[in-house]
Write a protein that holds these residues in place. Structure first.
Motif, PDB file in Angstrom:
ATOM      1  N   LEU A  33      -4.342   7.214  -1.920  1.00 49.38           N
ATOM      2  CA  LEU A  33      -3.569   6.055  -2.359  1.00 49.38           C
ATOM      3  C   LEU A  33      -2.997   6.291  -3.750  1.00 49.38           C
ATOM      4  O   LEU A  33      -3.665   6.835  -4.624  1.00 49.38           O
ATOM      5  N   THR A  34      -1.759   5.853  -3.943  1.00 49.72           N
ATOM      6  CA  THR A  34      -1.153   5.871  -5.270  1.00 49.72           C
ATOM      7  C   THR A  34      -0.997   4.465  -5.830  1.00 49.72           C
ATOM      8  O   THR A  34      -0.915   4.277  -7.037  1.00 49.72           O
ATOM      9  N   ASP A  35      -0.976   3.460  -4.940  1.00 54.12           N
ATOM     10  CA  ASP A  35      -0.848   2.076  -5.405  1.00 54.12           C
ATOM     11  C   ASP A  35      -1.305   1.125  -4.314  1.00 54.12           C
ATOM     12  O   ASP A  35      -1.078   1.366  -3.120  1.00 54.12           O
ATOM     13  N   LEU A  36      -1.984   0.061  -4.729  1.00 51.25           N
ATOM     14  CA  LEU A  36      -2.291  -1.048  -3.837  1.00 51.25           C
ATOM     15  C   LEU A  36      -2.265  -2.309  -4.686  1.00 51.25           C
ATOM     16  O   LEU A  36      -3.039  -2.444  -5.624  1.00 51.25           O
ATOM     17  N   HIS A  37      -1.330  -3.196  -4.392  1.00 54.19           N
ATOM     18  CA  HIS A  37      -1.242  -4.427  -5.169  1.00 54.19           C
ATOM     19  C   HIS A  37      -0.757  -5.567  -4.289  1.00 54.19           C
ATOM     20  O   HIS A  37      -0.289  -5.365  -3.168  1.00 54.19           O
ATOM     21  N   ILE A  64       0.858  -1.186   0.000  1.00 50.32           N
ATOM     22  CA  ILE A  64       0.000   0.000   0.000  1.00 50.32           C
ATOM     23  C   ILE A  64       0.894   1.236   0.000  1.00 50.32           C
ATOM     24  O   ILE A  64       1.689   1.426   0.926  1.00 50.32           O
ATOM     25  N   SER A  65       0.776   2.059  -1.043  1.00 52.34           N
ATOM     26  CA  SER A  65       1.547   3.300  -1.116  1.00 52.34           C
ATOM     27  C   SER A  65       0.586   4.471  -1.209  1.00 52.34           C
ATOM     28  O   SER A  65      -0.473   4.371  -1.836  1.00 52.34           O
ATOM     29  N   GLY A  66       0.949   5.574  -0.600  1.00 55.63           N
ATOM     30  CA  GLY A  66       0.079   6.739  -0.657  1.00 55.63           C
ATOM     31  C   GLY A  66       0.667   7.924   0.067  1.00 55.63           C
ATOM     32  O   GLY A  66       1.879   8.013   0.283  1.00 55.63           O
TER      33      GLY A  66
END
Length: 362
Positions: free
Chosen positions: A213-217, A89-91
Motif C-alpha cells: 500500500l502507498t495510501d489509504l484514506h 486505496i492505492s498500492g
C-alpha cells in the motif's frame, strides 16, 4: 459493469444489532481524511484549510501474531463510516500477482494467530466482515463473512475480470451510498454490493495479503460539490516548498484544460495543458504573460476520459515538478524559475470539473 446483489438484503437483519461507535484508542492508526504523509491542506469555501488529522507516513503493517511471519494493514475508523464517503486505496500488486483482500470490520479486530502459506489470503480476522473485496486471479470478488467464514449464497460474487497486471500500480475507491458499496478500479465503476449492516458500525478497515500500500484514506465529504472554475487559490505558506505535493481530483468535460502554478507577477511559470485534439500533454513556462513556444515540451498520449475521475499529482522536487497521473509517473518538468519560492498560486480552467484539491506540505 453494474451488478445488483439482491440476495444480501435479508442479511441486514442478521447484523443490524451492531451499535454505531468509532474504534477504540488501541494504538492502531486512525484512518486519515487525506492522502498526505504529514501536514495536509484541503480546499474549501474559505480557501485551503489545514486538516485536523495529521498524517503518519506511508501505511504500515502490523504483525499478526508472535509466531507468525505474516503481517497485515489495519486502520481505525474514528466515528464509523457514513453514506457519501469514499475509501481510497492505492498500492501495487506483487510481481507474482498473489491475492489480497480489503476488509471492513465490525468491532475491535480479533486476529487468528498461526503460520499461513504464502500466496493465500487466509482468514486472519475472526470478526464479522461486513464487506470484503478480494483481488484474486485477476478477478474482483466481493463477500460477506461471519466468524471468519464466507456466507456462500449471501453476498458472494464469483468475480469479474479486471485489467490489472503483476507489479502494477492501482487505485481502488469504495464509495458508500445509501444501499450499496460502489467499487471503482482505476477510475471506472467495476462492481457494487448491497450493505448488510449500518455504515456507522464499521469501525476498522484491514488490507491483507501480498500487496504494497502507498495510501489509504477516507474522503469525508459526504455531500461533495464541484469546485468553481476558473479556479484560483493562494498556496498555503505563500509558496510551494521543495517536497510539497499538490493533488487534483477531477474530470475532463470536453477537449482540453490546464493547471498552472503562478508567480507574483501572474505568470504561469508551470503550465500543464492536456489536449485531446492533439493527443498530447503540453508543458511550458510563461514570462511577461507570453509563452516561448520554442521551449514547449510535448508529451504524447492522452490518459484522460470524460467518463472517469482522474487524479493528478504534482511533486515539487529539487530538479523540477514531477507529474503523476492516476499514480503513474509521466515526467519531471525542470524548473525554469526558483522552485523554492516562485510557485505562489494554483489556477485551473477550461474543460475541467474539479472535485477535490489537496496540498501536502513537506
Amino acid at each position: 459493469m453494474w451488478v445488483t446483489v439482491v440476495a444480501l438484503l435479508p442479511l441486514f437483519l442478521v447484523v443490524k444489532a451492531h451499535s454505531c461507535h468509532g474504534g477504540g484508542k488501541d494504538g492502531i492508526a486512525t484512518l486519515k481524511d487525506h492522502s498526505c504523509p504529514a501536514n495536509a491542506y484541503k480546499y474549501g469555501s474559505s480557501g485551503f484549510v489545514k486538516s485536523a488529522i495529521s498524517g503518519s507516513g506511508s501505511p504500515e503493517r502490523l504483525p499478526l501474531g508472535l509466531f507468525d511471519n505474516r503481517s497485515t494493514y489495519m486502520f481505525r475508523v474514528e466515528n464509523g463510516l457514513s453514506p457519501g464517503q469514499t475509501v481510497h486505496i492505492s498500492g501495487k500488486t506483487s510481481k507474482e500477482f498473489r491475492p489480497f483482500a480489503i476488509n471492513f470490520l465490525l468491532g475491535k479486530p480479533v486476529l487468528n494467530e498461526g503460520n499461513y502459506a504464502v500466496g493465500t489470503v487466509a482468514n486472519h480476522i475472526k470478526n464479522t466482515i461486513a464487506f470484503q473485496l478480494r483481488v484474486e486471479k485477476r478477478r474482483i470478488i466481493t463477500n460477506f463473512l461471519m466468524d471468519g467464514k464466507v456466507q456462500e449464497g449471501k453476498g458472494s460474487i464469483k468475480g469479474y475480470l479486471i485489467p490489472l497486471k503483476p507489479g502494477q500500480q492501482f487505485d481502488i475507491r469504495i464509495k458508500l451510498n445509501l444501499y450499496a458499496f460502489e467499487i471503482y478500479l482505476n477510475g471506472r465503476l467495476t462492481d457494487d454490493m448491497y450493505h448488510v449492516t449500518r455504515h456507522c458500525a464499521i469501525t476498522y478497515i484491514n488490507v491483507d495479503g501480498d500487496v504494497e500500500l502507498t495510501d489509504l484514506h477516507l474522503d469525508n465529504e459526504s455531500n461533495k460539490t464541484i469546485l468553481k472554475t476558473p479556479f484560483e487559490a493562494a498556496i498555503p505558506g505563500g509558496h510551494l516548498n521543495i517536497g510539497d505535493r499538490v493533488t487534483v481530483y477531477g474530470r475532463l468535460t470536453n477537449n482540453w484544460f490546464n493547471i498552472n502554478f503562478v508567480d507574483a507577477k501572474n505568470n504561469r511559470v508551470f503550465h500543464f495543458n492536456p489536449r485531446k485534439d492533439w493527443k498530447a500533454i503540453i508543458l511550458n513556462t510563461e514570462r511577461n504573460q507570453q509563452f516561448n513556444f520554442q521551449k514547449e515540451e510535448n508529451k504524447p498520449g492522452f490518459p484522460f476520459d470524460s467518463k472517469k475521475e482522474f487524479k493528478i499529482e504534482f511533486v515539487n522536487e529539487k530538479a523540477g515538478i514531477a507529474i503523476y497521473i492516476d499514480g503513474v509517473y509521466l515526467t519531471t518538468y525542470a524548473h525554469r524559475v526558483n522552485g523554492k519560492t516562485d510557485y505562489k498560486k494554483l489556477t485551473m480552467f477550461q474543460d475541467i470539473e474539479v472535485h477535490r484539491v489537496e496540498i501536502c506540505k513537506a
